[in-house]
Design an enzyme around this catalytic site. Structure first.
Site, PDB file in Angstrom:
ATOM      1  N   ASN A 193       0.872  -1.170   0.000  1.00  0.00           N
ATOM      2  CA  ASN A 193       0.000   0.000   0.000  1.00  0.00           C
ATOM      3  C   ASN A 193       0.909   1.220   0.000  1.00  0.00           C
ATOM      4  O   ASN A 193       1.689   1.423   0.936  1.00  0.00           O
ATOM      5  CB  ASN A 193      -0.937  -0.017   1.210  1.00  0.00           C
ATOM      6  CG  ASN A 193      -1.902  -1.173   1.142  1.00  0.00           C
ATOM      7  OD1 ASN A 193      -2.626  -1.326   0.168  1.00  0.00           O
ATOM      8  ND2 ASN A 193      -1.893  -2.020   2.156  1.00  0.00           N
ATOM      9  N   HIS A 209       2.517 -18.767   9.582  1.00  0.00           N
ATOM     10  CA  HIS A 209       3.809 -18.632   8.917  1.00  0.00           C
ATOM     11  C   HIS A 209       3.728 -19.150   7.484  1.00  0.00           C
ATOM     12  O   HIS A 209       2.769 -19.810   7.113  1.00  0.00           O
ATOM     13  CB  HIS A 209       4.896 -19.409   9.679  1.00  0.00           C
ATOM     14  CG  HIS A 209       4.645 -20.885   9.749  1.00  0.00           C
ATOM     15  ND1 HIS A 209       3.942 -21.466  10.776  1.00  0.00           N
ATOM     16  CD2 HIS A 209       4.986 -21.893   8.917  1.00  0.00           C
ATOM     17  CE1 HIS A 209       3.857 -22.770  10.574  1.00  0.00           C
ATOM     18  NE2 HIS A 209       4.497 -23.066   9.443  1.00  0.00           N
ATOM     19  N   LYS A 254      11.023 -28.132  21.506  1.00  0.00           N
ATOM     20  CA  LYS A 254      10.677 -29.558  21.492  1.00  0.00           C
ATOM     21  C   LYS A 254      10.800 -30.163  20.101  1.00  0.00           C
ATOM     22  O   LYS A 254      11.064 -31.345  19.964  1.00  0.00           O
ATOM     23  CB  LYS A 254       9.265 -29.752  22.032  1.00  0.00           C
ATOM     24  CG  LYS A 254       9.143 -29.393  23.506  1.00  0.00           C
ATOM     25  CD  LYS A 254       7.743 -29.574  24.021  1.00  0.00           C
ATOM     26  CE  LYS A 254       7.677 -29.153  25.483  1.00  0.00           C
ATOM     27  NZ  LYS A 254       6.327 -29.239  26.018  1.00  0.00           N
ATOM     28  N   GLU A 256       9.007 -20.562   8.504  1.00  0.00           N
ATOM     29  CA  GLU A 256       9.516 -21.859   8.925  1.00  0.00           C
ATOM     30  C   GLU A 256      10.476 -22.349   7.846  1.00  0.00           C
ATOM     31  O   GLU A 256      10.239 -22.141   6.659  1.00  0.00           O
ATOM     32  CB  GLU A 256       8.367 -22.857   9.087  1.00  0.00           C
ATOM     33  CG  GLU A 256       8.810 -24.237   9.523  1.00  0.00           C
ATOM     34  CD  GLU A 256       7.648 -25.206   9.702  1.00  0.00           C
ATOM     35  OE1 GLU A 256       7.893 -26.297  10.228  1.00  0.00           O
ATOM     36  OE2 GLU A 256       6.513 -24.887   9.310  1.00  0.00           O
TER      37      GLU A 256
END
Length: 180
Positions: free
Chosen positions: A98, A121, A151, A167
């Site tokens: 924009n 993502h 984890k 990612e």
């Protein structure tokens, strides 16, 4: 013609109706503050090329369509043919700029990961995750998560100039992810 597995079966999932034959996901759109900064980041850090820019003067915005071109891709030189070709591709990234937003202070768009959460993502697959991490370090890319953190090992998250999460995975390292 479809070959092999037709996808997993889950509640709510039906066989693709014949009317959807030929449908494909063409692009996902992100709003960007400054085209020079965002286009430079995605070109340098992720090797993307701008396939097409479309300006909408009366509405005050521009669209940029980006792809990771592969050997053998033949992008038409003529603008109309390039537009048609662009809208027939898979997995493009569309940026909407924009006009004037580059004059605003700080990050101006919601990344989807702060409350209220929504969009999460985009993801790039790379041939060598650890080489990609070194490349990101060499280019001062902002990390959210490195492959050894958290984890989920061997998954990286970085931020682009607008704060969107990216990612980054290596397909061969994703074999044992999740429950079978």
């Amino acid at each position: 013609m479809r070959h092999g597995i037709q996808g997993e079966t889950h509640p709510g999932v039906v066989a693709p109706p014949p009317q959807t034959t030929g449908f494909r996901l063409n692009h996902c759109m992100l709003r960007i503050k400054d085209p020079e900064v965002s286009l430079g980041f995605y070109a340098k850090v992720f090797g993307m090329s701008v396939l097409r820019r479309l300006d909408f003067g009366e509405l005050g915005f521009s669209l940029y369509f980006l792809a990771c071109l592969e050997e053998g891709d033949e992008v038409p030189a003529e603008a109309a043919a390039r537009s048609a070709w662009t809208f027939a591709q898979k997995g493009l990234l569309e940026f909407t700029h924009n006009w004037g937003s580059e004059e605003q202070e700080g990050r101006i768009y919601h990344d989807g990961n702060a409350e209220p959460q929504g969009f999460g993502h985009i993801c790039f697959s790379v041939p060598d995750l650890h080489a990609a991490v070194a490349w990101f370090d060499d280019n001062d890319v902002e990390f959210i998560k490195r492959p050894e953190q958290g984890k989920m090992k061997d998954v990286v998250f970085v931020k682009d100039p607008d704060g969107y999460w990216i990612e980054v995975v290596q397909a061969s390292l994703m074999v044992g992810v999740g429950d079978a």
